[in-house]
Design an enzyme around this catalytic site. Structure first.
Site, PDB file in Angstrom:
ATOM      1  N   THR A 199       1.415  -1.034  -0.177  1.00 37.48           N
ATOM      2  CA  THR A 199      -0.370  -0.028  -0.428  1.00 37.48           C
ATOM      3  C   THR A 199       0.732   0.730   0.091  1.00 37.48           C
ATOM      4  O   THR A 199       0.387   2.289  -0.547  1.00 37.48           O
ATOM      5  CB  THR A 199      -0.458   0.189   0.835  1.00 37.48           C
ATOM      6  OG1 THR A 199      -1.766  -1.295   1.208  1.00 37.48           O
ATOM      7  CG2 THR A 199      -1.707   1.283   1.579  1.00 37.48           C
ATOM      8  N   ASP A 227       1.231  -6.102  -4.276  1.00 37.38           N
ATOM      9  CA  ASP A 227       0.356  -6.343  -3.466  1.00 37.38           C
ATOM     10  C   ASP A 227       1.032  -7.869  -2.525  1.00 37.38           C
ATOM     11  O   ASP A 227       0.406  -8.737  -2.769  1.00 37.38           O
ATOM     12  CB  ASP A 227      -1.608  -6.957  -3.697  1.00 37.38           C
ATOM     13  CG  ASP A 227      -2.067  -6.091  -2.352  1.00 37.38           C
ATOM     14  OD1 ASP A 227      -3.403  -5.733  -2.248  1.00 37.38           O
ATOM     15  OD2 ASP A 227      -1.961  -6.670  -1.268  1.00 37.38           O
ATOM     16  N   SER A 278      -0.893  -9.935  -0.400  1.00 33.20           N
ATOM     17  CA  SER A 278      -1.312 -10.951  -0.225  1.00 33.20           C
ATOM     18  C   SER A 278      -0.932 -11.527  -1.167  1.00 33.20           C
ATOM     19  O   SER A 278      -1.723 -13.336  -1.545  1.00 33.20           O
ATOM     20  CB  SER A 278      -2.896 -10.420  -0.949  1.00 33.20           C
ATOM     21  OG  SER A 278      -3.244 -10.115  -1.817  1.00 33.20           O
ATOM     22  N   THR A 314       1.339  -4.599   4.047  1.00 25.76           N
ATOM     23  CA  THR A 314       1.007  -5.149   5.475  1.00 25.76           C
ATOM     24  C   THR A 314       0.951  -6.830   5.326  1.00 25.76           C
ATOM     25  O   THR A 314       0.813  -6.936   6.514  1.00 25.76           O
ATOM     26  CB  THR A 314       0.152  -3.922   6.444  1.00 25.76           C
ATOM     27  OG1 THR A 314      -0.598  -4.100   5.477  1.00 25.76           O
ATOM     28  CG2 THR A 314       1.457  -2.830   6.111  1.00 25.76           C
ATOM     29  N   ASP A 315      -0.006  -6.747   4.616  1.00 26.48           N
ATOM     30  CA  ASP A 315      -0.829  -7.934   4.723  1.00 26.48           C
ATOM     31  C   ASP A 315       0.012  -9.732   4.896  1.00 26.48           C
ATOM     32  O   ASP A 315      -0.579 -10.258   5.766  1.00 26.48           O
ATOM     33  CB  ASP A 315      -1.910  -7.966   3.197  1.00 26.48           C
ATOM     34  CG  ASP A 315      -3.045  -7.797   3.199  1.00 26.48           C
ATOM     35  OD1 ASP A 315      -3.157  -6.456   4.509  1.00 26.48           O
ATOM     36  OD2 ASP A 315      -3.034  -7.476   1.662  1.00 26.48           O
TER      37      ASP A 315
HETATM   38  N1  ASP Z   1      -2.885  -5.556   0.692  1.00 25.95           N
HETATM   39  C1  ASP Z   1      -2.106  -5.284   1.028  1.00 25.95           C
HETATM   40  C2  ASP Z   1      -0.259  -5.335   1.027  1.00 25.95           C
HETATM   41  O1  ASP Z   1      -0.341  -6.094   1.872  1.00 25.95           O
HETATM   42  C3  ASP Z   1      -2.052  -3.734   1.905  1.00 25.95           C
HETATM   43  C4  ASP Z   1      -0.832  -3.158   2.733  1.00 25.95           C
HETATM   44  O2  ASP Z   1       0.234  -2.869   1.902  1.00 25.95           O
HETATM   45  O3  ASP Z   1      -1.190  -2.429   3.641  1.00 25.95           O
HETATM   46  O4  ASP Z   1      -0.103  -4.903  -0.480  1.00 25.95           O
END
Ligand code: ASP
Length: 331
Positions: free
Chosen positions: A12, A53, A55, A85-86
Site C-alpha cells: 500500500t 500486493d 497477498s 502489510t498483509d
Molecule cells: N494489500 C496490501 C498489501 O499487503 C496491504 C498493505 O500494504 O497495507 O500489499
C-alpha cells in the site's frame, strides 16, 4: 555515515489510485523517498520488477528478497525492506530464519495508507525504519510500524483499520519511537556464528489447518492424510486442546510416520501451547504432533519452511523445532 539499501517489493505504501482501485505504481516510491536524503545517510533503492500486493507473495518472492539482500550484504550497513502489510509478518519471519548469522539490521516496513494520502502513516514508519537500519548492533530482522520496532518473527498483523496494525503479543518491542528513540538493547539478539544465509525450497507444500467445532477436525485430518503435505501446522484451541477425533489423530500419525512435521499452535493471539495443562491436549501429542509453544502461525510456517529447505535429518529437525533459533519462541 550509514549506507542503507532499500528493497521495494510493493504494498500500500507506494500505491496510488488507479481505475481498478489502489495498486503499486512503479517509480513513485523511489521519488517520494528523496525526502529522506540527509547528511550522514546514503541510500540506494532496488525497486522490484514486479511490485506486488503482498497477498500475492510466494516462496519465489522470498528468494528474490533473500538474493537481493545477500548479493549486496557486504556493501551496506543496514537494509530496509518495503513490503505490503498483509503478509509482512510471514516475510519477516522467513528472513529471520533464512538470514542465519545476520550481523546487520534488516527492517521491514509499509503503511496502512499510501504515501500519496495526506494522512499516510508511511512517513513515520519509513523514518523509524531508516533509524533502526542505522543501528549497527541491531543484528536481527525487525518490523517498524506505528512507532514500535518489533521482532520480525514475533510480529503479527492485528488491525486492518487503525495505524497500530502490528504488534508482537508474546514479546516486548525492540524499541519505541517517541520524541526520543527508546532502544531496548537488552532485548536484541546477539549475532550467532558466521554469515550463512539460505534460500528456501520453492516446491515445499506446507499449510496451516485451523480446527473448528464439528467437521473441521475431520477435514484437517483428511488434509494431513492426503500425503500431499511436507509439513503442517494445526491451530488448536486454547492452550493446545483438540477433540480426540480419530480422523485428525490418524492424519497426524500418518504425517509423522512419513517424517513430515506437524506443529500444534493455539488459535488464541496471546499465550502458548502447553501439553498436559488439559487432558484434551494429550491425544495430539501422542499422535506425534510437536508443541509449538507461543510461536505465531507466521513464524511457525516460516521456521518449518526454512528448516525443511535444508533437508535436515529427523533428529536435527526435531531439535531445531524445539529450540529458539531467532528469539521466536518463549522457552
Ligand atoms: N494489500 C496490501 C498489501 O499487503 C496491504 C498493505 O500494504 O497495507 O500489499
Amino acid at each position: 555515515m550509514s549506507r542503507i539499501l532499500v528493497l521495494y517489493t510493493g504494498g500500500t505504501i507506494g500505491m496510488d489510485h488507479t481505475p481498478e482501485g489502489l495498486a503499486p505504481v512503479p517509480g513513485l516510491l523511489p521519488r517520494l523517498l528523496q525526502r529522506f536524503e540527509r547528511p550522514g545517510l546514503e541510500f540506494d533503492i532496488v525497486e522490484f520488477a514486479q511490485l506486488i500486493d503482498s497477498s500475492a507473495i510466494t516462496p519465489r518472492q522470498w528468494n528474490e528478497i533473500i538474493d537481493a539482500l545477500v548479493s549486496r550484504y557486504a556493501q551496506y550497513d543496514g537494509f530496509v525492506v518495503i513490503h505490503g502489510t498483509d503478509t509482512m509478518a510471514y516475510t519477516a519471519s522467513v528472513l529471520a530464519f533464512a538470514l542465519q548469522g545476520l550481523a546487520k539490521p534488516v527492517v521491514l516496513t509499509g503503511a496502512q495508507l499510501p504515501l500519496v494520502h495526506p494522512r499516510s502513516d508511511g512517513w513515520a514508519n519509513l523514518a523509524d525504519a531508516f533509524e533502526a537500519a542505522c543501528q549497527p548492533d541491531l543484528h536481527e530482522v525487525a518490523i517498524a510500524f506505528n512507532r514500535l520496532l518489533l521482532r520480525g518473527c514475533r510480529a503479527r498483523k492485528l488491525d486492518v483499520e487503525h495505524f497500530d496494525g502490528f504488534n508482537s503479543p508474546n514479546a516486548e518491542p525492540l524499541a519505541e519511537f517517541a520524541i526520543h528513540a527508546h532502544w531496548r538493547r537488552d532485548r536484541w539478539l546477539k549475532q550467532d556464528g558466521g554469515w550463512r544465509p539460505q534460500r528456501v525450497n520453492e516446491e515445499l507444500k506446507l499449510a496451516a489447518l485451523m480446527l473448528t467445532p464439528g467437521y473441521g477436525s475431520a477435514w484437517a485430518g483428511r488434509a494431513l492424510q492426503s500425503g500431499e503435505l511436507d509439513g503442517a501446522i494445526v491451530l488448536s484451541y486454547g492452550s493446545g486442546n483438540a477433540p480426540a477425533d480419530p480422523a485428525l489423530l490418524d492424519g497426524i500419525a500418518a504425517m509423522t510416520a512419513r517424517g513430515c512435521p506437524v506443529l500444534t499452535l493455539t488459535q488464541v493471539v496471546k499465550g502458548a501451547v502447553e501439553v498436559g495443562a488439559y487432558a484434551a491436549s494429550q491425544p495430539l501429542a501422542r499422535a506425534g504432533a510437536l508443541p509449538g509453544g507461543d510461536l505465531t502461525p507466521e513464524a511457525a510456517l516460516a521456521k518449518l519452511h526454512v528448516l525443511l529447505s535444508a533437508a535436515p535429518s529427523a533428529a536435527a529437525l526435531r531439535e531445531a523445532l524445539a529450540c529458539s533459533l531467532r528469539g521466536e519462541i518463549t522457552l
